[in-house]
Design an enzyme around this catalytic site. Structure first.
Site, PDB file in Angstrom:
ATOM      1  N   PHE A 147      -3.609 -12.533 -32.930  1.00  0.00           N
ATOM      2  CA  PHE A 147      -2.538 -13.316 -34.357  1.00  0.00           C
ATOM      3  C   PHE A 147      -2.941 -13.390 -35.099  1.00  0.00           C
ATOM      4  O   PHE A 147      -4.063 -14.643 -35.260  1.00  0.00           O
ATOM      5  CB  PHE A 147      -1.481 -14.402 -33.870  1.00  0.00           C
ATOM      6  CG  PHE A 147      -0.459 -14.543 -34.790  1.00  0.00           C
ATOM      7  CD1 PHE A 147       0.684 -14.318 -34.686  1.00  0.00           C
ATOM      8  CD2 PHE A 147      -0.930 -15.607 -35.233  1.00  0.00           C
ATOM      9  CE1 PHE A 147       1.126 -14.417 -35.444  1.00  0.00           C
ATOM     10  CE2 PHE A 147       0.239 -16.130 -36.232  1.00  0.00           C
ATOM     11  CZ  PHE A 147       1.253 -15.778 -36.605  1.00  0.00           C
ATOM     12  N   ASP A 232     -11.595 -15.236 -37.186  1.00  0.00           N
ATOM     13  CA  ASP A 232     -11.241 -15.900 -37.393  1.00  0.00           C
ATOM     14  C   ASP A 232     -10.485 -17.109 -36.658  1.00  0.00           C
ATOM     15  O   ASP A 232      -9.972 -17.597 -35.699  1.00  0.00           O
ATOM     16  CB  ASP A 232      -9.933 -15.516 -36.975  1.00  0.00           C
ATOM     17  CG  ASP A 232      -7.978 -16.100 -37.606  1.00  0.00           C
ATOM     18  OD1 ASP A 232      -8.324 -17.591 -38.363  1.00  0.00           O
ATOM     19  OD2 ASP A 232      -7.219 -14.899 -37.754  1.00  0.00           O
ATOM     20  N   LYS A 261      -5.430 -23.834 -41.686  1.00  0.00           N
ATOM     21  CA  LYS A 261      -5.071 -25.381 -41.246  1.00  0.00           C
ATOM     22  C   LYS A 261      -5.130 -26.531 -41.338  1.00  0.00           C
ATOM     23  O   LYS A 261      -4.871 -27.365 -42.067  1.00  0.00           O
ATOM     24  CB  LYS A 261      -4.446 -25.105 -39.491  1.00  0.00           C
ATOM     25  CG  LYS A 261      -3.627 -23.246 -39.177  1.00  0.00           C
ATOM     26  CD  LYS A 261      -3.344 -23.304 -37.790  1.00  0.00           C
ATOM     27  CE  LYS A 261      -2.903 -21.775 -37.905  1.00  0.00           C
ATOM     28  NZ  LYS A 261      -1.455 -22.088 -37.764  1.00  0.00           N
TER      29      LYS A 261
END
Length: 421
Positions: A147, A232, A261
């Site tokens: 994801f 990532d 984030k």
């Protein structure tokens, strides 16, 4: 100027969302109005312990004083210039983030998906201009269960039908292999391979940690084949696992990292690609950009986040509290829990079949004042703010244990918190 009074009717806000908001999420029917630290309060005044922390965007809790102060100070000065001009926060943010992560260059963006898209573009350009891959033949290897966001190019290498159905045609140039399978990864590399894109720990898939030594082998394959390693770290980085970056646990370095984030402190979207100058340096003026990427407000907040992480206190706290969280959760294995995965203050709790769907568990936890969220039906994700206390962790796990015990004992299943309309 006085603000309008808060309407204390949960249904009022839920009806508004149902009527006016696109239904691309299925949130729990909790309407949050205030938050501090590890706790949130809904419009009716009920308090909840937040065990999700905005999918790691709130690593430092809600309203961290140092982050709020940095944002307020910058709000009074300048919030946006666009990259048509310089401003006094950008260079300092890039320098401090590079020094923190042990990298050489920073490409600031906004959302995590934008950072991943930017890394993919950089990898392709590097392949053509440095490695010598023939035009339009560059390939990027990705992992099953990944994801990385929801843009068209990113979902083009997803194997989740929910993410991909009805969005074709898809962007070519990606090769998928099984996550954790180093033989499959090695076999997929060709002279046209530009990069390997991986999450050091797969978050959305259920907090999956790869086999020991896998990430080091990925690094070896990249070195042997002149391939970039893109890590990532949007969810796993910036203290979540007990290290600055999840790759640090393995002593492995990537060529490029995507960050996001927590880099925005839970205040605004801030992301970046950080890495080697020899790679990021392929970009020239006009070849990639963002009006808001690296804006003064984002940089000021990001610099305050960097300062929090530079001391190592947050990482140490995530290590200590994470060990306690995993110890408590592991004790539930065989008692309605089939497996517990993760590292630091990050855990995926795999429910046993007799317990039922994770949605029912999440809703019952919310009834009892603890917020978590399921993924892939049967996994609960725990990613509390690093500022949480040991006692609050115990409260969350005790609540989970009680809910699971009731589910296993055949107690009457309660209706959904809010039946579908």
């Amino acid at each position: 100027m006085t603000s309008a009074p808060v309407i204390r009717d949960t249904e009022f806000y839920l009806d508004l969302d149902d009527t006016w908001c696109t239904h691309n999420y299925h949130p729990l029917p909790v309407v949050i109005a205030e938050a501090e630290g590890a706790w949130v309060t809904d419009v009716a005044g009920k308090r909840y312990l937040d065990m999700l922390a905005g999918y790691s965007a709130l690593n430092f809790g809600h309203g961290h004083p140092a982050l709020i102060a940095a944002a307020k100070e910058q709000l009074d000065r300048v919030t946006l210039t666009s990259r048509a001009f310089h401003h006094d926060q950008l260079g300092l943010f890039c320098k401090e983030l590079a020094e923190l992560t042990g990298t050489e260059m920073v490409l600031p963006m906004n959302s995590g998906a934008e950072a991943v898209e930017a890394a993919l573009k950089v990898a392709r350009k590097w392949a053509y201009t440095v490695k010598g891959v023939p035009e339009n033949q560059a390939q990027i290897i990705t992992a099953g269960g990944n994801f990385h966001g929801r843009t068209i190019s990113i979902i083009s290498f997803s194997d989740d039908p929910v993410a991909t159905a009805d969005y074709g045609p898809y962007t070519p140039g990606f090769v998928g292999v099984k996550y954790g399978d180093i033989q499959a990864l090695g076999a997929a590399i060709t002279p046209h391979t530009a990069a390997i894109l991986l999450e050091p720990i797969q978050g959305e898939a259920g907090v999956l940690v790869p086999p020991a030594g896998y990430l080091a082998e990925v690094r070896r394959l990249c070195d042997e084949n002149d391939v970039l390693f893109i890590a990532d770290e949007i969810q796993s980085g910036l203290g979540r696992t007990g290290a600055l970056l999840a790759l640090d646990h393995e002593g492995v370095r990537a060529d490029l990292y995507t960050l996001g984030k927590a880099l925005g402190g839970g205040i605004m979207p801030v992301s970046a690609v950080v890495g080697k100058k020899s790679v990021l340096g392929v970009l020239q003026p006009g070849q990639h950009g963002s009006t808001f990427g690296g804006n003064p407000l984002a940089c000021a907040i990001g610099r305050a986040v960097i300062k929090l992480l530079a001391t190592g206190e947050m990482q140490a706290r995530a290590t200590e509290l994470g060990a306690h969280l995993h110890e408590r959760l592991n004790a539930l294995i065989g008692h309605g829990v089939a497996d517990v995965r993760g590292r630091g203050l990050w855990a995926g709790v795999q429910l046993s079949p007799e317990v039922g769907a994770g949605r029912a568990i999440s809703e019952e936890m919310a009834r009892r004042g603890v917020l978590i969220k399921e993924t892939h039906q049967t996994t609960l994700r725990f990613a509390p703010p690093i500022v949480i206390t040991r006692e609050e962790l115990d409260h969350a796990v005790d609540t989970l244990a009680a809910v699971i015990d009731e589910m296993r004992s055949g107690a009457e299943r309660k209706p959904p918190l809010r039946p579908a309309k």
